[in-house]
Write an enzyme that holds these catalytic residues in place. Structure first.
Site, PDB file in Angstrom:
ATOM      1  CG  ASP A  11      -2.029  -1.226   1.334  1.00 21.63           C
ATOM      2  OD1 ASP A  11      -1.764  -2.268   0.336  1.00 21.63           O
ATOM      3  OD2 ASP A  11      -2.773  -1.319   1.969  1.00 21.63           O
ATOM      4  CG  ASP A  53      -6.520  -0.047   1.398  1.00 24.06           C
ATOM      5  OD1 ASP A  53      -6.415  -1.440   1.436  1.00 24.06           O
ATOM      6  OD2 ASP A  53      -6.524   0.585   2.142  1.00 24.06           O
ATOM      7  CG  HIS A  55     -10.940   0.922   0.035  1.00 20.88           C
ATOM      8  ND1 HIS A  55     -11.305  -0.409   0.614  1.00 20.88           N
ATOM      9  CD2 HIS A  55     -10.098   1.524   0.803  1.00 20.88           C
ATOM     10  CE1 HIS A  55     -10.379  -0.436   1.686  1.00 20.88           C
ATOM     11  NE2 HIS A  55      -9.743   0.569   1.864  1.00 20.88           N
ATOM     12  CG  HIS A  72      -8.359   5.141   2.895  1.00 19.46           C
ATOM     13  ND1 HIS A  72      -9.369   4.874   3.797  1.00 19.46           N
ATOM     14  CD2 HIS A  72      -7.802   4.027   2.627  1.00 19.46           C
ATOM     15  CE1 HIS A  72      -9.028   3.738   4.326  1.00 19.46           C
ATOM     16  NE2 HIS A  72      -8.391   3.170   3.503  1.00 19.46           N
ATOM     17  CE  LYS A  97      -3.961  -4.276   1.263  1.00 20.45           C
ATOM     18  NZ  LYS A  97      -4.598  -3.302   2.293  1.00 20.45           N
ATOM     19  CB  CYS A 141      -2.035  -2.967   5.266  1.00 15.46           C
ATOM     20  SG  CYS A 141      -3.619  -2.173   5.156  1.00 15.46           S
TER      21      CYS A 141
HETATM   22  C1  VGL Z   1      -4.324   0.794   6.093  1.00 18.90           C
HETATM   23  C2  VGL Z   1      -5.672   1.890   7.431  1.00 18.90           C
HETATM   24  C3  VGL Z   1      -6.719   1.804   6.770  1.00 18.90           C
HETATM   25  C4  VGL Z   1      -2.877   0.325   5.618  1.00 18.90           C
HETATM   26  C5  VGL Z   1      -5.650   0.788   5.202  1.00 18.90           C
HETATM   27  O1  VGL Z   1      -2.692   0.218   4.678  1.00 18.90           O
HETATM   28  O2  VGL Z   1      -2.275   0.045   6.733  1.00 18.90           O
HETATM   29  N1  VGL Z   1      -4.514   1.616   7.300  1.00 18.90           N
HETATM   30  N2  VGL Z   1      -6.624   1.239   5.597  1.00 18.90           N
END
Ligand code: VGL
Length: 195
Positions: A11, A53, A55, A72, A97, A141
């Protein structure tokens, strides 16, 4: 590193870097180190995976719909793009994901490539037994990725000079590192791996 090793960059996206929607302090400062890991693994002919991520605009992951996070990494937006200075090789495998309405998917092991193949299957297909993990964020993550790697029976090494934590609560990053080590993960830095 051995022939059965792979790099997983978790990420490293704009929204997790300063200026982004869910900025991790100093998140962008790990990009040069991540690039050195990429160069090292590529030079050894080892696979590089990058999770993201990805979403939908409406997901129970976000505060507005019952979760704990500001919106986000909404798929297709600039915030969801990888950091512009991240030098992913052309054959890096991008896995996505958090694509379902109720999927937090903190772990990259929940991510899939563009053909829908889950990361654990992709790793198994390449005979990967050891994963080296860097990226954002240490306390979410990265931690969940490392713990799930260990649950899959893989050896897992946290690349401690290429991670940063969100620190929703002070000390979360430290506790995350402890949890990973307690579960059997190792730590390494670029100088150790380059030797
Ligand atoms: C993450 C908070 C919310 C991460 C993803 O990539 O660690 N942290 N979503």
């Amino acid at each position: 590193m051995t022939d059965d090793s792979a790099l997983i960059i978790v990420d490293l996206q704009n929204d997790f870097c300063p200026g982004g929607a869910l900025a991790v302090r100093e998140g962008d400062l790990i990009v040069p180190a991540a690039n050195r890991y990429i160069a090292l693994f590529t030079a050894h002919g080892l696979p590089v995976f990058a999770s993201r991520d990805w979403h939908p605009p409406v997901t129970s992951h976000f505060k507005e719909f019952g979760g704990i996070w500001p919106p986000h990494c909404i798929r297709g937006t600039d915030g969801a793009a990888f950091h512009p200075l991240l030098q992913l090789p052309p054959d890096a495998v991008v896995v996505s994901k958090g694509m379902g309405y109720s999927h937090d998917d903190y772990s990259a092991f929940q991510a899939r490539d563009d053909d829908g193949q889950p990361l654990p299957d992709l790793l198994a297909g390449l005979g990967v037994k050891r994963v080296y993990v860097c990226g954002l964020a240490t306390d979410y993550c990265v931690k969940e990725t490392v713990l799930e790697a260990l649950r899959h029976g893989l050896e897992a090494t946290v690349l401690s000079d290429a991670i940063r934590g969100v620190e929703l609560a002070p000390g979360d990053t430290h506790r995350a590192l402890e949890a990973m080590h307690d579960a059997g993960a190792r730590s390494a830095t670029i100088t150790e791996l380059e030797q």
